[in-house]
Design a protein around this motif. Structure first.
Motif, short mmCIF file in Angstrom:
data_model
loop_
_atom_site.label_atom_id
_atom_site.label_comp_id
_atom_site.label_asym_id
_atom_site.label_seq_id
_atom_site.Cartn_x
_atom_site.Cartn_y
_atom_site.Cartn_z
N ASN A 77 11.86 44.93 10.80
CA ASN A 77 13.12 44.43 11.35
C ASN A 77 14.25 44.57 10.34
O ASN A 77 14.02 44.49 9.13
N PHE A 78 15.47 44.76 10.83
CA PHE A 78 16.64 44.85 9.97
C PHE A 78 16.85 43.53 9.25
O PHE A 78 16.49 42.46 9.75
N SER A 79 17.48 43.58 8.10
CA SER A 79 17.65 42.41 7.26
C SER A 79 18.44 41.29 7.92
O SER A 79 18.21 40.12 7.64
N ASN A 80 19.36 41.61 8.81
CA ASN A 80 20.20 40.57 9.41
C ASN A 80 19.58 39.93 10.65
O ASN A 80 20.20 39.10 11.28
N LYS A 81 18.36 40.29 10.99
CA LYS A 81 17.68 39.71 12.15
C LYS A 81 16.90 38.47 11.74
O LYS A 81 16.14 38.49 10.79
N SER A 82 17.09 37.37 12.48
CA SER A 82 16.37 36.14 12.16
C SER A 82 15.07 36.04 12.95
O SER A 82 14.21 35.22 12.64
N ALA A 83 14.92 36.87 13.98
CA ALA A 83 13.70 36.91 14.79
C ALA A 83 13.31 38.36 15.00
O ALA A 83 14.16 39.25 15.02
N CYS A 84 12.02 38.60 15.18
CA CYS A 84 11.51 39.96 15.40
C CYS A 84 12.09 40.51 16.70
O CYS A 84 12.07 39.84 17.73
N ASN A 85 12.60 41.73 16.64
CA ASN A 85 13.17 42.33 17.85
C ASN A 85 12.11 42.90 18.78
O ASN A 85 12.42 43.37 19.86
N LYS A 86 10.84 42.82 18.39
CA LYS A 86 9.76 43.30 19.25
C LYS A 86 9.02 42.15 19.93
O LYS A 86 8.82 42.16 21.14
N CYS A 87 8.64 41.12 19.13
CA CYS A 87 7.85 40.04 19.72
C CYS A 87 8.56 38.69 19.70
O CYS A 87 8.08 37.73 20.29
N GLY A 88 9.69 38.59 19.00
CA GLY A 88 10.46 37.36 18.97
C GLY A 88 10.03 36.34 17.93
O GLY A 88 10.61 35.26 17.84
N ALA A 89 9.03 36.66 17.11
CA ALA A 89 8.57 35.72 16.08
C ALA A 89 9.67 35.50 15.04
O ALA A 89 10.46 36.40 14.76
N SER A 90 9.71 34.32 14.47
CA SER A 90 10.73 33.96 13.48
C SER A 90 10.52 34.76 12.19
O SER A 90 9.40 34.99 11.76
N GLY A 91 11.63 35.13 11.58
CA GLY A 91 11.58 35.84 10.31
C GLY A 91 11.78 34.92 9.12
O GLY A 91 11.83 35.39 7.98
N ALA A 92 11.89 33.61 9.37
CA ALA A 92 12.10 32.66 8.28
C ALA A 92 10.93 32.69 7.31
O ALA A 92 9.77 32.64 7.71
N GLY A 93 11.26 32.82 6.04
CA GLY A 93 10.23 32.82 5.00
C GLY A 93 9.50 34.13 4.81
O GLY A 93 8.64 34.23 3.95
N GLN A 94 9.82 35.15 5.59
CA GLN A 94 9.16 36.44 5.44
C GLN A 94 9.63 37.12 4.16
O GLN A 94 10.80 37.04 3.80
N GLU A 95 8.73 37.80 3.48
CA GLU A 95 9.08 38.55 2.28
C GLU A 95 9.99 39.70 2.67
O GLU A 95 9.74 40.41 3.65
N ARG A 96 11.03 39.90 1.92
CA ARG A 96 11.99 40.96 2.19
C ARG A 96 11.69 42.18 1.33
O ARG A 96 11.30 42.05 0.18
N MET A 97 11.86 43.35 1.90
CA MET A 97 11.59 44.59 1.18
C MET A 97 12.73 44.89 0.20
O MET A 97 13.90 44.71 0.53
N GLY A 98 12.37 45.34 -0.97
CA GLY A 98 13.35 45.85 -1.92
C GLY A 98 14.27 44.83 -2.55
O GLY A 98 15.29 45.21 -3.13
N MET A 99 13.96 43.54 -2.45
CA MET A 99 14.82 42.54 -3.09
C MET A 99 14.63 42.57 -4.59
O MET A 99 13.52 42.76 -5.08
N LYS A 100 15.72 42.39 -5.31
CA LYS A 100 15.68 42.36 -6.77
C LYS A 100 16.05 40.95 -7.24
O LYS A 100 16.62 40.17 -6.47
N PRO A 101 15.72 40.61 -8.46
CA PRO A 101 16.05 39.27 -8.95
C PRO A 101 17.54 38.96 -8.79
O PRO A 101 18.40 39.78 -9.12
N GLY A 102 17.82 37.81 -8.24
CA GLY A 102 19.20 37.37 -8.03
C GLY A 102 19.73 37.67 -6.64
O GLY A 102 20.73 37.09 -6.21
N ASP A 103 19.11 38.61 -5.92
CA ASP A 103 19.53 38.88 -4.54
C ASP A 103 19.28 37.63 -3.71
O ASP A 103 18.39 36.84 -4.01
N TRP A 104 20.07 37.42 -2.67
CA TRP A 104 19.92 36.22 -1.85
C TRP A 104 20.09 36.54 -0.37
O TRP A 104 20.71 37.54 -0.02
#
Length: 140
Positions: A77-104
């Motif tokens: 899912n794209f970074s700005n999506k709060s829920a999965c665009n396929k099944c609707g599951a929440s994205g809260a707390g999911q690990e984000r790809m490519g985050m570096k220290p200090g990113d938020w």
């Protein structure tokens, strides 16, 4: 083509364009006519080519920083999506790809914001004070 010496009505041109469009659509569909001969290719009516599966429109997009994988269905899912665009599951707390220290992650819209930014580029929400980097004092 109709119209004789250039005095034909606009309907002749429109009819011809419609016939060309129908031929084009039929030539794209499996088993469709690939030549312009025969009554079927130039006749009235006919249908357009069928649509394909929307998911096979092209190669998948490479994941970008902040995108996340749904734990339920493994959809990226794209970074700005709060829920999965396929099944609707929440994205809260999911690990984000490519985050570096200090990113938020912006609490306003859910987008990934790089560490060097003090406000979200998508919605303008300012960086929270608890996660803010040391700001340089202004000489003015």
């Amino acid at each position: 083509w109709g119209g004789g010496g250039g005095g034909g009505g606009g309907g002749d041109w429109t009819d011809w364009m419609q016939q060309m469009w129908q031929w084009y659509q039929q030539s794209k569909s499996p088993g469709g006519g690939s030549d312009m001969s025969g009554a079927g290719a130039w006749g009235k009516g006919g249908g357009g080519g069928g649509g394909g599966d929307a998911g096979s429109a092209g190669p998948p997009r490479e994941p970008k920083p902040g995108d996340w994988v749904c734990a339920a269905c493994q959809n990226v899912n794209f970074s700005n999506k709060s829920a999965c665009n396929k099944c609707g599951a929440s994205g809260a707390g999911q690990e984000r790809m490519g985050m570096k220290p200090g990113d938020w992650i912006c609490p306003g819209c859910g987008d990934l914001v790089f560490a060097s930014k003090f406000a979200c580029k998508m919605c303008g929400t300012p960086k929270a004070a608890d996660g803010a980097a040391a700001m340089r004092s202004s000489p003015y």
